[in-house]
Design a protein around this motif. Structure first.
Motif, PDB file in Angstrom:
ATOM      1  N   GLU A 142       7.411 -11.304 122.473  1.00  0.00           N
ATOM      2  CA  GLU A 142       8.606 -12.513 122.649  1.00  0.00           C
ATOM      3  C   GLU A 142       9.284 -12.867 121.360  1.00  0.00           C
ATOM      4  N   VAL A 143       8.292 -13.391 120.725  1.00  0.00           N
ATOM      5  CA  VAL A 143       8.792 -13.877 119.141  1.00  0.00           C
ATOM      6  C   VAL A 143       9.782 -12.746 118.786  1.00  0.00           C
ATOM      7  N   HIS A 145      11.380 -10.461 119.952  1.00  0.00           N
ATOM      8  CA  HIS A 145      12.599 -10.097 120.909  1.00  0.00           C
ATOM      9  C   HIS A 145      13.636 -11.263 120.475  1.00  0.00           C
ATOM     10  N   ASN A 146      13.123 -12.370 120.501  1.00  0.00           N
ATOM     11  CA  ASN A 146      14.089 -13.536 120.191  1.00  0.00           C
ATOM     12  C   ASN A 146      14.558 -13.557 118.916  1.00  0.00           C
ATOM     13  N   LEU A 147      13.765 -13.144 118.045  1.00  0.00           N
ATOM     14  CA  LEU A 147      14.222 -13.223 116.602  1.00  0.00           C
ATOM     15  C   LEU A 147      15.223 -12.262 116.391  1.00  0.00           C
ATOM     16  N   THR A 149      17.083 -10.521 118.829  1.00  0.00           N
ATOM     17  CA  THR A 149      18.369 -10.365 119.520  1.00  0.00           C
ATOM     18  C   THR A 149      19.546 -10.522 118.850  1.00  0.00           C
ATOM     19  N   PRO A 150      19.816 -11.830 118.322  1.00  0.00           N
ATOM     20  CA  PRO A 150      21.051 -12.245 117.673  1.00  0.00           C
ATOM     21  C   PRO A 150      21.487 -11.198 116.491  1.00  0.00           C
ATOM     22  N   ASP A 153      22.621  -8.045 118.057  1.00  0.00           N
ATOM     23  CA  ASP A 153      23.761  -8.253 118.872  1.00  0.00           C
ATOM     24  C   ASP A 153      25.175  -8.197 117.798  1.00  0.00           C
ATOM     25  N   ARG A 200      11.796  -3.722 127.286  1.00  0.00           N
ATOM     26  CA  ARG A 200      12.879  -4.747 127.156  1.00  0.00           C
ATOM     27  C   ARG A 200      14.145  -3.741 127.057  1.00  0.00           C
ATOM     28  N   GLN A 202      17.317  -4.485 125.946  1.00  0.00           N
ATOM     29  CA  GLN A 202      17.784  -4.355 124.693  1.00  0.00           C
ATOM     30  C   GLN A 202      17.279  -3.374 123.755  1.00  0.00           C
TER      31      GLN A 202
END
Lengths: 418, 418
Positions: A142-143, A145-147, A149-150, A153, A200, A202
């Motif tokens: 999760e960490v 992924h969140n880190l 993603t931006p 993108d 996931r 992405q």
DNA sequence: CACCATATGTTTATCGGACGAACAAATCCG
DNA sequence: CGGATTTGTTCGTCCGATAAACATATGGTG
């Protein structure tokens, strides 16, 4: 094509290819050769230069170069170069920030995600601190992924190609799978990290690599010193020492990571340097870790285990005798262990990384003293004990580098997509 | 073509071929593949079987097989095999005594010459005793020549092809040349052995190989155990220990000899097993040799250095405590050194050779005890400590095998001559 | 025994890919 | 400006693997 984990770690495995060579393999191989020539050349080479270096026809090289350009892996520079008569050649170089790999480093106290392009330039990276000892893999994913993603993108938005994702984990990897076999500090046991990530949306349809942190760092250092000296990474051989809570090691032989049968090679931290030494967590006695591991050094120096590195350095600079003795002991045991490894492997270079990297100036003499007396071949070939060049960034860079190494080893899979 | 020393030692080097792949290389590679398939198959394979195994067309395989048959490297057997419907295939196998290599082993106390055919069958060999410490290389060459000439004449008379000559020398080899860099016991220093031999008329126009005796023995053992188990040598990894005056070592990783940068790898005899141990001839302290070398064991057992091995074994069988202690000490230090090596390389097999081979039954338990406590991965992967299978013949066989490995790695050079 | 299914090895046409030679392009030099 | 020189591309050729058809040699079955 689905998610692929072709190799769990490391650069192109020596292709003593037991597999048959079809005609396409020929293309693959030469494509790889040309790409490598472009990426590893001290300065951007022209088609003609590559042709001369490799022994392929200019025609053949041209064709291959076209494919690589179309794949956005390399690009032409302006033919500014002037150096004598004749039509000036078009220099070729890696594209900048157009073909990138993402590197993920999972550590006990932090997670870092970074993006590196095929030329080795670090585009962006980001770290988040935390305590991941005895962590839940899902939470870590999760960490990550969140880190990521931006960053992803952002990169995708700029039209760059994502070549794949590489992961660095402090533990044993199951070779050929995306699975972490055993990571004592994270308290992970048979965690299929890649699968968890790849589920996931992405993260779909990517190339994945997974490697032990010491191995991955070694790969990064190999790359760094190759480009620093403007030489291809090919013939480099060295032993990499990664100081952390324990001491990890890794061997780069002729530019290739020596993984061992299961990928568990390089356990230099548990090399016995004194059979009468103190007991180790591994169950044996006198392991190197018990003399030169972080905790061992801090304890011997009379520091608290919660102290940071600067405290140790301050003590050393202040001439504190306990600190000095601690370092000297660490150095001589490191020297013994490294001498053993060097005698075995016939390598003439050692790179010190991890937290030991910072201590290199204080350790070097002591290590070298042992090496010079213990390495049989030292009278014929000089030995070098160097510090790593990447500091804390070795692992992230290396993780991305795993992917890029795969691309270089066989660019075919990355051609079709425009 | 003139005398060639393509590689100084060892089997086919991992072809991470930096060199370009022309179309001919494709042929070379597939030829090698087919030949290897025939030689390493448990039972004689048919063309169709090879085709299926390698993924090449039957047509392609047929073409390649024809070349190999014409070169007398392989031959057809009678299609006796009956196993179901369909046209019976023609089994292919290595020719017997029609394509042979000569192996030469130079030792301090004897010289052996042997002839081995491409299938690995030993045709004939001959040994002459002598004292070659501090010997004149020219005299050694003379002995080798005289020993080999009748064997060669005999073989040639029978119409067999001589594929090349391999040499095993107790010392350091200069990689890629036919030169002995340093052989302490022979007291040789930079002796171009191959040139000296090749100058003789009968030795002209041959392929030459030269290797360190431990390396060469390891190659032979690798081969022996592969054929014994009816499996290709490919994936075998093990550490070979060669007990002699000193202790040499050598590493076979996935069937490939790990030579190191200069070819000086495997100096396990000078691995430090106790920093407080006795001084060694190499200038350091506590080297394995000082505990488990021949002289060390004999001394510790209270025997005279001129005694022979049977005396030691007699003492052991008689329950002599000094002998027992000597062996136990040797075993545990061997265990420590091997554990270090295994932790570093992630190999799960050890083969004990040389004079230690005979002592294997007495050493094994002691070695294993150390391994099981010291090797980090031992709880996941079982470790094996085995005795060599070749006894004193390892080196001669291996020397010839160096040549055969070259033939297998690239048969092209051996095709043209009928 | 005829006939079909099955498997091996060879023949033939095809195609992919590197090579060699010729050619166009872009520079330097006199 | 024209020759010398080097680069990059185009085109025909050749080598070698592939695919498909075919000849060959068995076993099985009615």
């Amino acid at each position: 094509m689905p998610n692929r984990v072709d190799r769990a770690a490391g650069p192109a495995r020596p292709t003593t290819a037991r597999t048959a060579v079809r005609q396409a393999s020929l293309r693959e191989h030469n494509l790889s050769l040309v790409l490598r020539a472009v990426l590893e050349s001290p300065q951007p080479p022209t088609r003609a230069r590559i042709s001369a270096d490799l022994g392929l026809t200019r025609a053949t090289v041209s064709g291959l170069v076209d494919l690589l350009i179309e794949a956005q892996l390399i690009e032409e520079l302006a033919p500014v170069v002037v150096r004598g008569a004749g039509r000036p050649g078009v220099p070729l170089t890696a594209t900048t920030a157009r073909a990138v790999a993402i590197g993920v480093e999972v550590q006990v106290d932090q997670i870092t995600v970074g993006i590196t392009d095929i030329g080795g330039r670090s585009i962006v990276d980001q770290t988040v601190a935390g305590n991941f000892r005895h962590s839940d893999p899902a939470a870590v994913v999760e960490v990550v992924h969140n880190l990521a993603t931006p960053l992803l993108d952002n990169v995708r938005h700029k039209g760059a190609r994502l070549l794949g994702a590489g992961f660095s984990v402090p533990g044993l990897i199951r070779r050929g799978s995306g699975e972490v076999r055993f990571a004592p500090n994270l308290h992970w046991d048979s965690v299929d990290l890649i699968r968890m990530i790849a589920d996931r949306p992405q993260w779909n349809d990517l190339h994945y690599c997974l490697g032990n942190d010491a191995d991955v760092s070694a790969v990064a250092e190999s790359w760094a010193r190759a480009t620093a000296r403007g030489r291809p990474t090919t013939s480099e051989s060295f032993i990499y020492l990664s100081g952390g809570v324990g001491i990890g090691g890794s061997m780069i032989i002729q530019g290739q990571l020596l993984e061992g049968q299961h990928g568990w090679s390089g356990e230099i931290g548990h090399m016995c340097v004194d059979p009468a030494g103190p007991p180790c967590t591994c169950g044996a006695r006198g392991c190197l870790e018990q003399f030169a591991g972080r905790d061992a050094i801090f304890r011997a120096a009379g520091l608290d285990l919660t102290d940071e590195l600067p405290a140790l350095i301050a003590a050393l600079e202040a001439g504190d005798p306990a600190a000095r003795t601690a370092i000297d002991n660490a150095a001589s045991t490191l020297g013994i262990a490294l001498a053993n490894a060097i005698n075995l492997l016939d390598v003439d270079r050692v790179v010190i990384g991890g937290f030991l990297e910072v201590l290199h100036p204080y350790l070097r003499r002591g290590i070298e003293r042992e090496l010079f007396t213990r390495v049989v071949a030292s009278r014929w070939s000089p030995l070098l004990v160097e510090a790593g060049q990447l500091g804390g960034r070795a692992s992230v860079t290396g993780a991305a580098r795993l992917v890029i190494d795969q691309v270089i080893a066989d660019p075919t899979g990355w051609l079709s997509a425009s």
